[in-house]
Write a protein that holds these residues in place. Structure first.
Motif, PDB file in Angstrom:
ATOM      1  N   SER A 123       0.839  -1.197   0.000  1.00  0.00           N
ATOM      2  CA  SER A 123       0.000   0.000   0.000  1.00  0.00           C
ATOM      3  C   SER A 123       0.871   1.243   0.000  1.00  0.00           C
ATOM      4  O   SER A 123       1.859   1.305   0.734  1.00  0.00           O
ATOM      5  CB  SER A 123      -0.934   0.041   1.219  1.00  0.00           C
ATOM      6  OG  SER A 123      -1.766   1.187   1.188  1.00  0.00           O
ATOM      7  N   GLN A 124       0.511   2.177  -0.838  1.00  0.00           N
ATOM      8  CA  GLN A 124       1.120   3.513  -0.799  1.00  0.00           C
ATOM      9  C   GLN A 124       0.429   4.253   0.333  1.00  0.00           C
ATOM     10  O   GLN A 124      -0.736   4.610   0.230  1.00  0.00           O
ATOM     11  CB  GLN A 124       0.915   4.220  -2.130  1.00  0.00           C
ATOM     12  CG  GLN A 124       1.437   5.640  -2.189  1.00  0.00           C
ATOM     13  CD  GLN A 124       0.944   6.363  -3.426  1.00  0.00           C
ATOM     14  OE1 GLN A 124       0.288   5.770  -4.277  1.00  0.00           O
ATOM     15  NE2 GLN A 124       1.235   7.648  -3.531  1.00  0.00           N
ATOM     16  N   ALA A 125       1.131   4.478   1.406  1.00  0.00           N
ATOM     17  CA  ALA A 125       0.496   5.023   2.606  1.00  0.00           C
ATOM     18  C   ALA A 125       0.219   6.517   2.490  1.00  0.00           C
ATOM     19  O   ALA A 125      -0.879   6.989   2.788  1.00  0.00           O
ATOM     20  CB  ALA A 125       1.358   4.746   3.828  1.00  0.00           C
ATOM     21  N   ILE A 126       1.242   7.277   2.069  1.00  0.00           N
ATOM     22  CA  ILE A 126       1.131   8.734   2.091  1.00  0.00           C
ATOM     23  C   ILE A 126       1.858   9.366   0.913  1.00  0.00           C
ATOM     24  O   ILE A 126       2.698   8.751   0.268  1.00  0.00           O
ATOM     25  CB  ILE A 126       1.710   9.325   3.400  1.00  0.00           C
ATOM     26  CG1 ILE A 126       3.188   8.936   3.530  1.00  0.00           C
ATOM     27  CG2 ILE A 126       0.911   8.898   4.614  1.00  0.00           C
ATOM     28  CD1 ILE A 126       3.897   9.569   4.708  1.00  0.00           C
ATOM     29  N   GLY A 257       5.607   4.028   1.209  1.00  0.00           N
ATOM     30  CA  GLY A 257       4.739   2.869   1.072  1.00  0.00           C
ATOM     31  C   GLY A 257       5.366   1.595   1.607  1.00  0.00           C
ATOM     32  O   GLY A 257       6.567   1.531   1.882  1.00  0.00           O
ATOM     33  N   PHE A 258       4.528   0.576   1.756  1.00  0.00           N
ATOM     34  CA  PHE A 258       4.947  -0.710   2.294  1.00  0.00           C
ATOM     35  C   PHE A 258       5.107  -1.741   1.175  1.00  0.00           C
ATOM     36  O   PHE A 258       4.301  -1.796   0.240  1.00  0.00           O
ATOM     37  CB  PHE A 258       3.903  -1.233   3.292  1.00  0.00           C
ATOM     38  CG  PHE A 258       3.801  -0.419   4.551  1.00  0.00           C
ATOM     39  CD1 PHE A 258       4.555  -0.744   5.670  1.00  0.00           C
ATOM     40  CD2 PHE A 258       2.937   0.667   4.634  1.00  0.00           C
ATOM     41  CE1 PHE A 258       4.450  -0.003   6.845  1.00  0.00           C
ATOM     42  CE2 PHE A 258       2.837   1.417   5.797  1.00  0.00           C
ATOM     43  CZ  PHE A 258       3.599   1.082   6.909  1.00  0.00           C
ATOM     44  N   PHE A 259       6.162  -2.572   1.308  1.00  0.00           N
ATOM     45  CA  PHE A 259       6.436  -3.649   0.362  1.00  0.00           C
ATOM     46  C   PHE A 259       6.753  -4.931   1.128  1.00  0.00           C
ATOM     47  O   PHE A 259       7.250  -4.879   2.258  1.00  0.00           O
ATOM     48  CB  PHE A 259       7.654  -3.320  -0.511  1.00  0.00           C
ATOM     49  CG  PHE A 259       7.520  -2.084  -1.361  1.00  0.00           C
ATOM     50  CD1 PHE A 259       7.181  -2.183  -2.700  1.00  0.00           C
ATOM     51  CD2 PHE A 259       7.770  -0.823  -0.827  1.00  0.00           C
ATOM     52  CE1 PHE A 259       7.080  -1.044  -3.496  1.00  0.00           C
ATOM     53  CE2 PHE A 259       7.666   0.320  -1.602  1.00  0.00           C
ATOM     54  CZ  PHE A 259       7.325   0.203  -2.954  1.00  0.00           C
ATOM     55  N   VAL A 260       6.508  -6.066   0.462  1.00  0.00           N
ATOM     56  CA  VAL A 260       6.938  -7.367   0.987  1.00  0.00           C
ATOM     57  C   VAL A 260       7.551  -8.158  -0.159  1.00  0.00           C
ATOM     58  O   VAL A 260       7.318  -7.843  -1.335  1.00  0.00           O
ATOM     59  CB  VAL A 260       5.756  -8.166   1.597  1.00  0.00           C
ATOM     60  CG1 VAL A 260       5.259  -7.520   2.873  1.00  0.00           C
ATOM     61  CG2 VAL A 260       4.633  -8.328   0.585  1.00  0.00           C
ATOM     62  N   PRO A 261       8.349  -9.186   0.123  1.00  0.00           N
ATOM     63  CA  PRO A 261       8.873 -10.028  -0.948  1.00  0.00           C
ATOM     64  C   PRO A 261       7.748 -10.617  -1.784  1.00  0.00           C
ATOM     65  O   PRO A 261       6.652 -10.910  -1.273  1.00  0.00           O
ATOM     66  CB  PRO A 261       9.639 -11.114  -0.187  1.00  0.00           C
ATOM     67  CG  PRO A 261      10.033 -10.463   1.103  1.00  0.00           C
ATOM     68  CD  PRO A 261       8.884  -9.570   1.451  1.00  0.00           C
ATOM     69  N   PRO A 301      -2.994  -2.932  -3.176  1.00  0.00           N
ATOM     70  CA  PRO A 301      -1.773  -3.393  -3.843  1.00  0.00           C
ATOM     71  C   PRO A 301      -1.783  -3.135  -5.348  1.00  0.00           C
ATOM     72  O   PRO A 301      -0.765  -2.736  -5.922  1.00  0.00           O
ATOM     73  CB  PRO A 301      -1.752  -4.889  -3.524  1.00  0.00           C
ATOM     74  CG  PRO A 301      -2.467  -5.001  -2.214  1.00  0.00           C
ATOM     75  CD  PRO A 301      -3.553  -3.977  -2.290  1.00  0.00           C
ATOM     76  N   LYS A 302      -2.908  -3.362  -5.998  1.00  0.00           N
ATOM     77  CA  LYS A 302      -3.011  -3.136  -7.440  1.00  0.00           C
ATOM     78  C   LYS A 302      -2.823  -1.666  -7.779  1.00  0.00           C
ATOM     79  O   LYS A 302      -2.120  -1.309  -8.739  1.00  0.00           O
ATOM     80  CB  LYS A 302      -4.362  -3.635  -7.953  1.00  0.00           C
ATOM     81  CG  LYS A 302      -4.529  -3.541  -9.462  1.00  0.00           C
ATOM     82  CD  LYS A 302      -5.865  -4.125  -9.905  1.00  0.00           C
ATOM     83  CE  LYS A 302      -6.029  -4.025 -11.424  1.00  0.00           C
ATOM     84  NZ  LYS A 302      -7.334  -4.609 -11.859  1.00  0.00           N
ATOM     85  N   PHE A 307       0.710   2.856  -9.661  1.00  0.00           N
ATOM     86  CA  PHE A 307       1.369   4.126  -9.347  1.00  0.00           C
ATOM     87  C   PHE A 307       2.883   3.986  -9.479  1.00  0.00           C
ATOM     88  O   PHE A 307       3.552   4.847 -10.051  1.00  0.00           O
ATOM     89  CB  PHE A 307       1.005   4.556  -7.923  1.00  0.00           C
ATOM     90  CG  PHE A 307       1.815   5.718  -7.405  1.00  0.00           C
ATOM     91  CD1 PHE A 307       1.461   7.025  -7.722  1.00  0.00           C
ATOM     92  CD2 PHE A 307       2.937   5.508  -6.604  1.00  0.00           C
ATOM     93  CE1 PHE A 307       2.220   8.103  -7.249  1.00  0.00           C
ATOM     94  CE2 PHE A 307       3.694   6.571  -6.137  1.00  0.00           C
ATOM     95  CZ  PHE A 307       3.322   7.867  -6.454  1.00  0.00           C
ATOM     96  N   LEU A 308       3.413   2.898  -8.945  1.00  0.00           N
ATOM     97  CA  LEU A 308       4.853   2.681  -8.969  1.00  0.00           C
ATOM     98  C   LEU A 308       5.373   2.578 -10.403  1.00  0.00           C
ATOM     99  O   LEU A 308       6.406   3.159 -10.742  1.00  0.00           O
ATOM    100  CB  LEU A 308       5.192   1.412  -8.191  1.00  0.00           C
ATOM    101  CG  LEU A 308       6.670   1.102  -7.997  1.00  0.00           C
ATOM    102  CD1 LEU A 308       7.339   2.184  -7.151  1.00  0.00           C
ATOM    103  CD2 LEU A 308       6.839  -0.264  -7.341  1.00  0.00           C
TER     104      LEU A 308
END
Length: 327
Positions: A123-126, A257-261, A301-302, A307-308
């Motif tokens: 998620s893109q938090a801010i 934002g938050f990322f995971v493997p 996430p999508k 955005f990324l």
């Protein structure tokens, strides 16, 4: 506790962990999380990204029922932190909290991983729009006056950044391209020394993030000429955006934002993403963020992945046009 009981307890814990690992992904997500979550921040404690991670971790911890432990792993423009997350199990208990350079690294640096394929955006938090600030004694009082002065005095003005490849650097490069001005980029090792030299008149301007620049603007020691978001900042309602000043495609935001493997089970990703979104929606969280010039986002996430990809495409084009390199 006796040695025998300690051994029995240890076996029970190991069996419990093994049983959890054997569960299908959906079942894991139903019980996730069962222990504290490590949030790896690629920047030093006390900085903007660190402060934002800690602010968001409080409501997220309450929603998830587990502590979020912030760990700072600065260095190499976020590469050290990202690599450490990839080396941990892909189970949702080690999370990357990264910022704007994550997308820029993809086009400026040789990386030991693929930022698109090896990570899943949670998620893109801010968003944090930059503030174009100048010394309060500067001869230009508005953004249009600043551009006119820069065009009339090519090579005379300079702009600070907190490091090559950051949002302050690329905002200055974008303005160079879009406004057709010739000015010098002066990189610093952080935002604090950049603002110190700006206050002393050693550099002409700085695209500051609100965490570092807003207090100086409100104190009157720096003058805000424009902001770089799509809309005006709630904390600076009288300051126009660069977009409304005649540069319609000029938008630069210092996102977090938050990322995971990428191997993390999808239900776990959605559980984390939902916690970010719910935390962002809380009135107290929104009030705290907006009060310091930060825009709450909290997307899926999508949406974050789209955005990324847009960020990578945008900065790749600017890097090519302005012949930007990292020494």
């Amino acid at each position: 506790m006796t040695e025998a009981s300690f051994t029995l307890r240890r076996r029970q814990l190991l069996l419990g962990t093994a049983a959890l690992a054997a569960l299908p992904a959906a079942a894991q997500a139903q019980v996730y999380p069962t222990k504290p979550i490590r949030v790896i921040v690629p920047y030093a404690a006390g900085g903007g990204a660190d402060g934002n991670a800690r602010l968001l971790s409080q409501p997220m911890a309450a929603l998830l029922g587990q502590t979020l432990v912030i760990e700072n792993k600065p260095g190499a423009s976020g590469i050290i932190a990202a690599t450490s997350v990839l080396q941990a199990p892909a189970d949702g208990y080690t999370v990357l909290f990264d910022t704007f350079p994550y997308a820029v690294n993809a086009v400026l640096r040789k990386l030991p991983f693929d930022p698109v394929k090896d990570f899943t955006p949670v998620s893109q938090a801010i968003n944090m729009p930059n503030i174009l600030v100048v010394p309060s004694s500067a001869p230009y009082k508005t953004f249009k006056e600043f551009i006119a002065y820069a065009r009339a005095h090519p090579g005379k003005l300079s702009f600070a950044s907190y490091g090559a490849g950051g949002s302050a650097h690329l905002a200055g490069e974008m303005l160079r391209r879009d406004a057709g001005i010739d000015w010098l980029h002066v990189p610093y090792k952080g935002g604090a020394p950049a603002i110190t030299d700006l206050l002393a008149g050693q550099v002409s301007a700085y695209f500051a993030n609100p965490v570092s620049g807003l207090s100086y603007v409100k104190a009157g020691s720096l003058r805000a000429l424009a902001t770089t978001g799509a809309q005006r900042m709630e904390a600076l309602p009288d300051v126009p955006t660069v977009m409304e000043s005649g540069f319609k495609d000029f938008e630069v935001v210092e996102w977090n934002g938050f990322f995971v493997p990428s191997a993390t089970p999808a239900p776990v990703v959605e559980r984390l993403s939902g916690a970010v979104r719910d935390a962002i929606r809380q009135p107290e969280t929104r009030r705290r963020l907006l009060g310091i010039g930060i825009e709450p986002v909290g997307n899926t996430p999508k949406e974050f992945a789209a955005f990324l990809q847009g960020q990578i495409t945008r900065w790749a084009a600017l890097v090519k046009t302005n012949h930007i390199t990292i020494d």
